[in-house]
Write an enzyme that holds these catalytic residues in place. Structure first.
Site, PDB file in Angstrom:
ATOM      1  CG  HIS A  90       4.729   9.363  -5.282  1.00  0.00           C
ATOM      2  ND1 HIS A  90       4.055   8.526  -6.124  1.00  0.00           N
ATOM      3  CD2 HIS A  90       4.128   9.194  -4.074  1.00  0.00           C
ATOM      4  CE1 HIS A  90       3.101   7.885  -5.463  1.00  0.00           C
ATOM      5  NE2 HIS A  90       3.126   8.286  -4.211  1.00  0.00           N
TER       6      HIS A  90
ATOM      7  CG  ASP B  67     -13.900  29.006 -22.222  1.00  0.00           C
ATOM      8  OD1 ASP B  67     -14.594  28.237 -21.510  1.00  0.00           O
ATOM      9  OD2 ASP B  67     -14.303  30.105 -22.618  1.00  0.00           O
TER      10      ASP B  67
ATOM     11  CG  ASP C  50      -3.282   7.513   1.096  1.00  0.00           C
ATOM     12  OD1 ASP C  50      -2.773   8.621   1.386  1.00  0.00           O
ATOM     13  OD2 ASP C  50      -2.677   6.632   0.460  1.00  0.00           O
TER      14      ASP C  50
ATOM     15  CG  HIS D 296       2.007  -0.502  -1.517  1.00  0.00           C
ATOM     16  ND1 HIS D 296       2.654  -0.081  -0.381  1.00  0.00           N
ATOM     17  CD2 HIS D 296       0.741  -0.808  -1.117  1.00  0.00           C
ATOM     18  CE1 HIS D 296       1.820  -0.095   0.637  1.00  0.00           C
ATOM     19  NE2 HIS D 296       0.649  -0.554   0.231  1.00  0.00           N
TER      20      HIS D 296
ATOM     21  CG  ASP E 104       1.206  10.357   1.326  1.00  0.00           C
ATOM     22  OD1 ASP E 104       0.060   9.940   1.528  1.00  0.00           O
ATOM     23  OD2 ASP E 104       2.007   9.803   0.547  1.00  0.00           O
TER      24      ASP E 104
ATOM     25  CD  GLU F  91       2.880   5.002   1.345  1.00  0.00           C
ATOM     26  OE1 GLU F  91       1.710   4.743   1.033  1.00  0.00           O
ATOM     27  OE2 GLU F  91       3.535   5.918   0.838  1.00  0.00           O
TER      28      GLU F  91
ATOM     29  CG  HIS G 120       6.416   7.952  -1.467  1.00  0.00           C
ATOM     30  ND1 HIS G 120       6.178   9.275  -1.193  1.00  0.00           N
ATOM     31  CD2 HIS G 120       5.252   7.313  -1.148  1.00  0.00           C
ATOM     32  CE1 HIS G 120       4.929   9.429  -0.762  1.00  0.00           C
ATOM     33  NE2 HIS G 120       4.347   8.248  -0.718  1.00  0.00           N
TER      34      HIS G 120
ATOM     35  CG  HIS H 233      -3.451   4.560  -6.968  1.00  0.00           C
ATOM     36  ND1 HIS H 233      -2.578   4.553  -8.018  1.00  0.00           N
ATOM     37  CD2 HIS H 233      -2.680   4.598  -5.857  1.00  0.00           C
ATOM     38  CE1 HIS H 233      -1.323   4.574  -7.568  1.00  0.00           C
ATOM     39  NE2 HIS H 233      -1.374   4.596  -6.242  1.00  0.00           N
TER      40      HIS H 233
ATOM     41  NE  ARG I 270      -2.016   3.412   1.702  1.00  0.00           N
ATOM     42  CZ  ARG I 270      -2.974   3.064   0.863  1.00  0.00           C
ATOM     43  NH1 ARG I 270      -3.103   1.801   0.493  1.00  0.00           N
ATOM     44  NH2 ARG I 270      -3.816   3.962   0.395  1.00  0.00           N
TER      45      ARG I 270
ATOM     46  CE1 TYR J 127      -3.956  -1.542   0.987  1.00  0.00           C
ATOM     47  CE2 TYR J 127      -1.918  -2.716   0.465  1.00  0.00           C
ATOM     48  CZ  TYR J 127      -2.563  -1.583   0.914  1.00  0.00           C
ATOM     49  OH  TYR J 127      -1.827  -0.484   1.294  1.00  0.00           O
TER      50      TYR J 127
ATOM     51  CD  GLU K 181       1.223   7.462   3.189  1.00  0.00           C
ATOM     52  OE1 GLU K 181       0.010   7.402   2.880  1.00  0.00           O
ATOM     53  OE2 GLU K 181       2.113   7.754   2.384  1.00  0.00           O
TER      54      GLU K 181
HETATM   55  N1  GLY Z   1      -1.278   8.704  -1.430  1.00  0.00           N
HETATM   56  C1  GLY Z   1      -0.179   8.420  -2.238  1.00  0.00           C
HETATM   57  C2  GLY Z   1       0.788   7.582  -1.545  1.00  0.00           C
HETATM   58  O1  GLY Z   1       0.573   7.204  -0.420  1.00  0.00           O
HETATM   59  O2  GLY Z   1       1.825   7.293  -2.073  1.00  0.00           O
HETATM   60 MN    MN Z   2      -0.702   8.133   0.971  1.00  0.00          MN
HETATM   61 MN    MN Z   3       2.516   7.813   0.371  1.00  0.00          MN
END
Ligand code: GLY
Ligand code: MN
Ligand code: MN
Length: 466
Positions: free
Chosen positions: A374, A53, A273, A363, A284, A403, A367, A256, A425, A407, A427
Site C-alpha cells: 500500500h 533473542d 491474493d 473495500h 500484488d 482489485e 491502491h 485478510h 476478487r 464477498y 487483482e
Molecule cells: N493483498 C493486499 C491488498 O490487496 O491490498
Molecule cells: Mn492483494
Molecule cells: Mn492490493
C-alpha cells in the site's frame, strides 16, 4: 561516485539490480531542490524481535532505501538543505564481535565511501550530534514511526533546537510529515523502480500460474501457499510482499484471511491474493478459481460480474484521470450487476447513496503500489473543490492495483442460499503509461475459459505433486 555497496555477508551476492550510488544521489538532489533550508530525517529501525533473542529477517524503511540504498538496521539519514546541502548518516559502527553473529557492517567509513554520505557518525552519537543540524531549519520533515523511543529522541532534539532558535530570534520550527514530499516523488516510478516492479510482477505471475496448475481437492491451503513461496524464493524475490492469502470456500470472504490451513473441497472456489517482493518492490495479484474443474452457475454469476468490473476499471486507468475514477467505474459496474442478480434492491442512485453495496463489496478498488504494497503516497492533492480535497491525478509512471471483489460471507442477512460462501476478487497491477496503461500481471489467466482449461488439464494429469 562509489559503485558498490559493501556486502553484509561473504561470497558472491545476488544483486536484484546492480547497486548504483548515482541513482540514489540523483533522488537526493531532487529532495534537496524541494527542501530549501529545511531538514529531512529518515530512520531504519532496529531489527524486530520474533521470539526471545531471535529476529525477523530485516527489511529497511522504504524511504531510506529509496534515497540511499542502505539496508542495515539502526541508521539515520539526514538531508540538510541550504546553499551547500549535506547528506549525513548515523550508522552502526564496525564491530568484529557483533559482525560475527549478525553479518558485516558498512560502518561509519563505508557510509561515506560506499553510500556517498558527506559525513557519518556512529548511531550512538545521534542525540549529541543532531542538534546542530536542526538549528537553521524552520521545518523538520520526519515521519513518526512505530518506534516510540526514537520518536521521543527526535522530539527532544527538536524542542532543544527550537528553544535555542527562540532565544536567537526566528520563530520555532514545525515538524511536517515526509509523505507529501517523498510520497509525491515515489508516486512516479523511475526506470530502476519499474525494472524491479516488472520483475516482482513476473515472479508473482509465475507463482500464481503454478498454484493454479497444482492445487488439488484434498490438499490444505498451506500446500498451495508453499507452491507460491517456492517460486518467490527460487526466482530471487525476498519472499512474499505480504502474508499470502490462500482462502478456499467461505474463507475467501474473509478479506485478510491468512491462516491458510483449511482443506480444499471440490466444488469450492479458491481465492489466492499473493505478491512477491523483489529488490524491495512489490507485486500484488489476486486470482480466484475452482478447486475442481469448473465454476458452478452461482460462482460464475459472481465471477463474471467481478471480472466485468475489473476490466472496466482497468480501462479507466488513464493518464490525467483522478485516482478515484477507476474506483467509481468498478463500483457502478458492481452495483448494476448486483441489481441485475437481485442481490440488491432499490435504484442505482439509492444503493450508492445509502451504500447498501457495502454488504458485499466493502473495500476500495485498489491502491498505489511500489516499494510498499500500500504505497506511501498521497491520495489527495492540496487543491480543493467545494471544500473537498481533489484526488491525485494518475500520471505516467504511477502503478496502481485494480482489485474489485464480491464477498458473500455466511451469516449475512438475506443472501440467497446458493451465493453464501462465495468470495471472488480479481487483482492486477497496472502501470499508467503516456497513452493509457499496461497490465504488468497480465500473464496470469483470468478469463473463465482459460482458467477452466488449466484446471481441467491439471486434474486430468496423472501427476500428483503432493
Ligand atoms: N493483498 C493486499 C491488498 O490487496 O491490498
Ligand atoms: Mn492483494
Ligand atoms: Mn492490493
Amino acid at each position: 561516485m562509489p559503485k558498490h555497496r559493501p556486502p553484509n555477508h561473504f561470497g558472491e551476492v545476488f544483486p536484484p539490480v546492480p547497486f548504483d550510488a548515482g541513482r540514489y544521489a540523483k533522488r537526493r538532489r531532487q529532495v534537496f531542490r524541494q527542501l530549501g533550508e529545511d531538514v529531512l530525517l529518515l530512520y531504519n529501525p532496529p531489527e524486530a524481535h520474533r521470539t526471545h533473542d531471535l529476529f525477523y529477517r530485516y527489511r529497511p524503511d522504504s524511504d531510506v532505501y529509496y534515497l540511499t540504498g542502505f539496508e542495515e538496521p539502526e541508521a539515520v539519514v539526514l538531508l540538510v538543505g541550504g546553499p551547500c546541502p549535506r547528506f549525513i548518516m548515523f550508522v552502526r559502527p564496525r564491530d568484529p564481535e557483533r559482525e560475527m553473529w549478525d553479518g558485516l557492517r558498512a560502518g561509519v567509513e563505508g557510509a561515506v565511501t560506499c553510500y556517498g554520505a558527506d559525513e557519518a557518525f556512529p548511531i550512538e552519537s545521534f542525540d549529541a550530534e543532531i542538534g546542530r543540524y536542526l538549528e537553521h531549519a524552520r521545518t523538520l520533515y520526519f515521519k513518526f514511526g512505530r518506534d516510540e523511543q526514537f520518536n521521543q529522541r527526535v522530539l527532544t532534539a527538536f524542542r532543544a533546537a527550537a528553544r535555542r532558535r527562540h532565544r536567537q530570534g526566528p520563530a520555532p520550527g514545525v515538524i511536517r510529515d515526509t509523505l507529501p514530499l517523498l510520497g509525491r516523488m515515489r508516486l512516479v516510478k523511475d526506470a530502476d523502480e519499474l525494472l524491479r516492479m516488472r520483475r516482482a510482477a513476473d515472479i508473482a505471475a509465475e507463482a500464481h500460474l503454478r498454484a493454479m496448475e497444482r492445487a488439488r481437492p484434498g490438499q490444505y491451503e498451506f500446500e498451495v501457499e508453499a507452491e507460491l513461496e517456492y517460486v518467490f524464493r527460487k526466482r530471487g524475490a525476498l519472499g512474499s510482499s505480504y502474508t499470502s492469502i490462500v482462502g478456499s470456500g467461505p474463507n475467501a470472504t474473509i478479506l485478510h484471511y491468512n491462516t491458510n490451513n483449511s482443506r480444499l473441497r471440490d466444488g469450492d472456489l479458491l481465492l489466492i491474493d499473493a505478491g512477491a517482493e523483489y529488490g524491495y518492490y512489490a507485486s500484488d495479484i489476486t486470482r480466484t478459481f475452482p478447486v475442481g474443474r469448473q465454476f458452478t452457475a452461482a460462482q460464475r454469476d459472481i465471477y463474471d460480474l467481478v471480472l466485468q468490473a475489473q476490466k472496466a476499471a482497468i480501462d479507466a486507468v488513464q493518464p490525467g484521470a483522478r485516482f478515484n475514477a477507476y474506483h467509481e467505474v468498478a463500483l457502478d459496474t458492481l452495483i448494476d450487476g448486483l441489481r441485475h442478480l437481485r442481490l440488491l434492491s432499490g435504484s442505482h442512485d439509492e444503493i450508492r447513496e445509502l451504500r447498501t453495496y457495502l454488504k458485499y463489496y466493502m473495500h476500495r478498488a485498489g491502491h498505489w503500489l511500489g516499494s510498499d504494497v500500500h504505497d506511501a503516497c498521497t491520495y489527495f492533492t492540496d487543491e480543493t473543490r467545494n471544500g473537498q480535497h481533489l484526488y491525485e491525478k494518475l500520471r505516467p509512471g504511477c502503478v496502481v492495483t485494480v482489485e474489485p471483489g464480491l464477498y458473500f460471507a455466511p451469516g449475512v442477512n438475506d443472501t440467497p442460499e446458493h451465493y453464501i460462501g462465495i468470495g471472488v476478487r480479481i487483482e492486477d497491477d497496472v502501470l499508467v503509461t503516456r497513452t493509457g496503461n499496461e497490465v504488468l500481471t497480465a500473464a496470469v489467466p483470468k478469463e473463465v475459459a482459460d482458467i477452466e482449461a488449466i484446471r481441467c488439464a491439471a486434474l486430468t494429469q496423472e501427476k500428483n505433486y503432493a
